[in-house]
Design a protein around this motif. Sequence first.
Motif, PDB file in Angstrom:
ATOM      1  N   ASP A 178      60.197   5.837 133.598  1.00 43.34           N
ATOM      2  CA  ASP A 178      59.338   5.026 134.452  1.00 43.34           C
ATOM      3  C   ASP A 178      59.051   5.775 135.750  1.00 43.34           C
ATOM      4  O   ASP A 178      57.917   5.833 136.200  1.00 43.34           O
ATOM      5  CB  ASP A 178      60.015   3.684 134.736  1.00 43.34           C
ATOM      6  CG  ASP A 178      59.117   2.717 135.475  1.00 43.34           C
ATOM      7  OD1 ASP A 178      57.910   2.682 135.169  1.00 43.34           O
ATOM      8  OD2 ASP A 178      59.611   2.012 136.359  1.00 43.34           O
ATOM      9  N   LYS A 227      64.409   4.398 134.049  1.00 44.21           N
ATOM     10  CA  LYS A 227      63.873   4.279 132.696  1.00 44.21           C
ATOM     11  C   LYS A 227      63.076   2.992 132.521  1.00 44.21           C
ATOM     12  O   LYS A 227      63.204   2.048 133.296  1.00 44.21           O
ATOM     13  CB  LYS A 227      65.027   4.312 131.687  1.00 44.21           C
ATOM     14  CG  LYS A 227      65.931   5.530 131.829  1.00 44.21           C
ATOM     15  CD  LYS A 227      65.699   6.515 130.743  1.00 44.21           C
ATOM     16  CE  LYS A 227      66.583   7.732 130.925  1.00 44.21           C
ATOM     17  NZ  LYS A 227      67.213   8.180 129.741  1.00 44.21           N
ATOM     18  N   THR A 228      62.278   2.975 131.479  1.00 43.21           N
ATOM     19  CA  THR A 228      61.436   1.812 131.200  1.00 43.21           C
ATOM     20  C   THR A 228      62.259   0.576 130.841  1.00 43.21           C
ATOM     21  O   THR A 228      61.767  -0.539 130.962  1.00 43.21           O
ATOM     22  CB  THR A 228      60.441   2.120 130.066  1.00 43.21           C
ATOM     23  OG1 THR A 228      61.171   2.555 128.911  1.00 43.21           O
ATOM     24  CG2 THR A 228      59.437   3.188 130.481  1.00 43.21           C
ATOM     25  N   ASP A 229      63.515   0.749 130.425  1.00 35.78           N
ATOM     26  CA  ASP A 229      64.361  -0.394 130.089  1.00 35.78           C
ATOM     27  C   ASP A 229      65.065  -0.986 131.315  1.00 35.78           C
ATOM     28  O   ASP A 229      65.873  -1.902 131.198  1.00 35.78           O
ATOM     29  CB  ASP A 229      65.386  -0.018 129.010  1.00 35.78           C
ATOM     30  CG  ASP A 229      66.437   0.976 129.481  1.00 35.78           C
ATOM     31  OD1 ASP A 229      66.422   1.381 130.675  1.00 35.78           O
ATOM     32  OD2 ASP A 229      67.281   1.375 128.654  1.00 35.78           O
ATOM     33  N   GLU A 259      60.390   7.160 127.701  1.00 37.09           N
ATOM     34  CA  GLU A 259      61.453   6.333 128.279  1.00 37.09           C
ATOM     35  C   GLU A 259      61.450   6.347 129.807  1.00 37.09           C
ATOM     36  O   GLU A 259      62.172   5.593 130.432  1.00 37.09           O
ATOM     37  CB  GLU A 259      62.820   6.848 127.824  1.00 37.09           C
ATOM     38  CG  GLU A 259      63.044   6.809 126.336  1.00 37.09           C
ATOM     39  CD  GLU A 259      64.401   7.370 125.947  1.00 37.09           C
ATOM     40  OE1 GLU A 259      65.037   8.090 126.754  1.00 37.09           O
ATOM     41  OE2 GLU A 259      64.831   7.085 124.833  1.00 37.09           O
TER      42      GLU A 259
END
Length: 92
Positions: free
Chosen positions: A77, A10-12, A75
């Motif tokens: 990546d 995920k992007t986080d 969300e």
Amino acid sequence: MAANRLTIKKTDGSSRTVPITPKVIVAFEREFKCGLSSAFDDKRDPKMEHIYWLAWKAEHFSGHVVKPFDEYLGEIDEIDIETDSVPFGATG
């Protein structure tokens, strides 16, 4: 194509590995009106949407709370498809 798991990054910065279960496969085939193996056949021009949808549904069926599909895309990546030697649909 053989695959049993997807690792969703995920992007986080978090990541999660989820199984591609029979329930996920059947949901995919009902949604896209084609077999999962044929959807990822090089001759058919595989679509990235198929991979993202498969991850979204697999994550949901694994018991995780996911946003609606279009929001979920924001969300993501990267998705890694983890394969082994047993193709889709094979037993034993």
